[in-house]
Design an enzyme around this catalytic site. Structure first.
Site, PDB file in Angstrom:
ATOM      1  N   THR A 375      11.431  -0.980  19.035  1.00  0.00           N
ATOM      2  CA  THR A 375      10.083  -1.105  18.521  1.00  0.00           C
ATOM      3  C   THR A 375       9.301  -2.036  19.426  1.00  0.00           C
ATOM      4  OG1 THR A 375      11.049  -0.695  16.399  1.00  0.00           O
ATOM      5  CG2 THR A 375       9.032  -1.990  16.368  1.00  0.00           C
ATOM      6  N   ASN A 395      11.591   4.138  17.098  1.00  0.00           N
ATOM      7  CA  ASN A 395      12.871   3.751  16.511  1.00  0.00           C
ATOM      8  C   ASN A 395      13.834   3.307  17.614  1.00  0.00           C
ATOM      9  OD1 ASN A 395      14.552   3.033  14.516  1.00  0.00           O
ATOM     10  ND2 ASN A 395      15.382   5.055  14.140  1.00  0.00           N
ATOM     11  N   SER A 447      11.549  -2.028   8.769  1.00  0.00           N
ATOM     12  CA  SER A 447      11.654  -3.494   8.715  1.00  0.00           C
ATOM     13  C   SER A 447      10.494  -4.141   9.461  1.00  0.00           C
ATOM     14  CB  SER A 447      12.963  -3.953   9.348  1.00  0.00           C
ATOM     15  OG  SER A 447      14.056  -3.420   8.642  1.00  0.00           O
TER      16      SER A 447
END
Ligand code: GLY
Length: 568
Positions: A375, A395, A447
């Site tokens: 990321t 990802n 996240s």
């Protein structure tokens, strides 16, 4: 040094640990009128130029995101998705979600073999791994809402970088060489990113003519070009050729979503971060609320008591993440309960300062019976009060490694952020259940934690903007830099440089950067029952901005990456 009554052990530990953290890798960038902190130097220059020419923080973010899709191909993207957290000059917050969605026909069964066992490879490689990309719709929509300069002007630097080529850095060369097998497996990707004659070296020029042509079409400002036109058809054809089930209807249906940001208070500060489908904001606020009960300044950065308390709060929050967090449109997340101060006071109360609680004994939150690398991140401020913290991703590094034919667009493998089956870890070792199960049209749990800190007073003065890549370690990287500044009063660059650790409930270990734990601190943690695992890998790559009371702005890029802070 020996502890004595004037220099208790706790302070000694803090001083020793501060010594490890101090001596900043470089001075922070300083400015008064604007600041960008980006993970790649040429993109940072693009953002700086936009700010200097009168663009606002959103303009600079759009230009940088497009430039990073060219100059930072492992994570910068047109074929992925992201989250943009924006504070307007008037002090309003907006959480702009342009995360990928699962194609409508995708089912959990597609990721299982004939015996019903998960096949981890399928959510990482090949067409099934690819989510419907959100970045292009997201950047166009954010620009339409809040931008001030013409979109085509913001796309121009990226078009030149792609069409004329740019000299790659040592880190980009190393990354391309590391991922050569993945990239060589796709003929289109191989054409662009694999050298047949020799490995990539710093200074080699990477030219991406297809990507330049794609960017030119997008620059006209109409998302239909991407979502229903030639580019969309190329994406769908490529994904289906590679075994996926994405359709033109999936692309045409894609919409960014404006969500309510999450707010929490930590000591004197108001923390604003990203809501689900990111777990980032909720987990960060849970950890901070639990830590509020402890005086971390007294135990100090890097002391065994501080690390123990943080790891205990982390394992409790990640347990709740695994059980309760997913796409809010598909799963009823009990967010109010998870962030309820009484619930978190109870969780904090279960932390034993002297002993680690084995993760097997930490159950996720249970409702009362009647109720259930990679990321990238950049931070920008325009000096008029506008602030953007944006995290965007394919990802894994280079995503699925698949380039949509003739477009130069690398496609994500975001489907791996779902829990392919209950309790089966994804590439980050994260587990999940029903909340984050695969379902067509759903957004996988993230996240990513773009975060903005302001004072918790009527004036609501900006204090920090930050975020990080790093999969499951994103949240704890953001947490540690926050605490380093807010509790340990480190200057910004030192706060970003300081070694980091991470606990995510399962596996039940504290993973730490090798230079983090001197033997006495490690011994203190082992005595409390922690299992320690050193990693040679960097934890996170934080891009942070800190606002001083007098209007000075500091920017710090992370020495773990090739980022750059530029202010003026
Ligand atoms: N793909 C990493 C994340 O969204 O958390």
């Amino acid at each position: 040094m020996k502890a004595n009554k004037y220099f208790p052990t706790i302070v000694l530990a803090a001083v020793m640990a501060l010594t490890i953290a101090s001596a900043a890798s470089r001075p922070a960038a300083v400015g008064r009128n604007g600041m960008v902190v980006a993970p790649e130097a040429q993109a940072a220059q693009v953002g700086l130029k936009v700010l200097k020419s009168g663009g606002n923080a959103v303009d600079a973010s759009v230009a940088m995101a497009l430039a990073l899709a060219v100059t930072y191909p492992n994570a910068g993207n047109l074929g992925g998705g992201g989250f943009l957290l924006y504070r307007t000059p008037e002090g309003e917050f907006h959480a702009h979600d342009h995360r990928e969605t699962a194609p409508g026909a995708l089912t959990a069964g597609m990721f299982l073999d004939r015996e019903g066992k998960p096949v981890p490879e399928r959510s990482l490689r090949g067409g099934l791994a690819v989510g419907v990309p959100g970045t292009v719709a997201g950047l166009l929509d954010a620009h339409r809402r809040w931008g001030s300069l013409p979109f085509k002007d913001l796309a121009a630097p990226a078009i030149s970088l792609a069409g004329d080529g740019f000299a790659i850095s040592r880190e980009t060369a190393a990354g391309l060489n590391r991922s050569a097998t993945l990239l060589a497996a796709d003929p289109e990707s191989a054409k662009i990113f694999v050298r047949r004659d020799r490995p990539w070296q710093a200074g080699d020029v990477l030219v991406q003519p297809d990507l330049a042509a794609t960017l030119k079409q997008i620059a006209a400002g109409d998302p239909a070009v991407f979502y229903t036109g030639r580019i969309g058809r190329a994406i769908v054809e490529t994904v289906r050729t590679c075994g996926g089930v994405m359709t033109l209807e999936d692309l045409a249906a894609y919409k960014p979503v404006l969500r309510e940001p999450l707010h929490g208070v930590y000591r004197r500060y108001r923390i604003t971060s990203f809501p689900p489908p990111s777990s980032g904001g909720a987990v960060l606020l849970q950890i901070l609320e639990m830590l509020e009960a402890f005086d971390l300044s007294a135990s100090g950065y890097g002391g065994s008591r501080t690390i123990h308390l943080m790891a205990e709060a982390e394992r409790r929050a990640y347990a709740d993440r695994a059980q309760w967090m997913g796409d809010p449109e598909f799963f009823d997340i009990p967010l109010d309960r998870l962030l309820d101060p009484d619930y978190l006071a109870g969780r904090a109360g279960s932390i034993d300062p002297a002993r680690a609680t084995p993760s097997g004994r930490i159950a996720p939150y249970r409702p009362v019976p009647e109720e259930s690398p990679e990321t990238l991140h950049f931070s920008v401020t325009d000096g008029k009060g506008g602030i953007v913290a944006m995290t965007t991703t394919l990802n894994s590094s280079y995503g699925s490694g698949i380039v949509a034919r003739g477009t130069g667009i690398l496609l994500n493998n975001e489907i791996d952020d779902f829990a392919v089956a209950p309790g089966v870890p994804n590439q980050f070792g994260l587990v999940g259940g029903e909340a984050n199960a695969i379902q067509g049209g759903k957004r996988p749990l993230s996240s990513m934690t773009p975060t903005i800190v302001t004072t918790n007073a009527a004036s609501s003065r900006p204090v920090m903007a930050l975020g990080s890549p790093g999969g499951s370690t994103i949240i704890t990287s953001v947490l540690q830099v926050l605490l380093n500044v807010l509790d340990h009063h480190m200057p910004l660059q030192e706060a970003v440089d300081a070694p980091r650790f991470h606990h995510q409930w399962l596996p039940d270990v504290i993973r730490y950067e090798a230079r983090m734990l001197p033997e006495d601190v490690a011994a203190g943690l082992r005595r409390r029952g922690h299992i320690l695992e050193a990693t040679e890998r960097a934890l996170g790559n934080v891009a942070a901005i800190w606002f001083e009371n007098d209007g000075t702005i500091h920017g710090a890029a992370d020495p773990r990456g090739q980022g750059r802070a530029e202010g003026f």
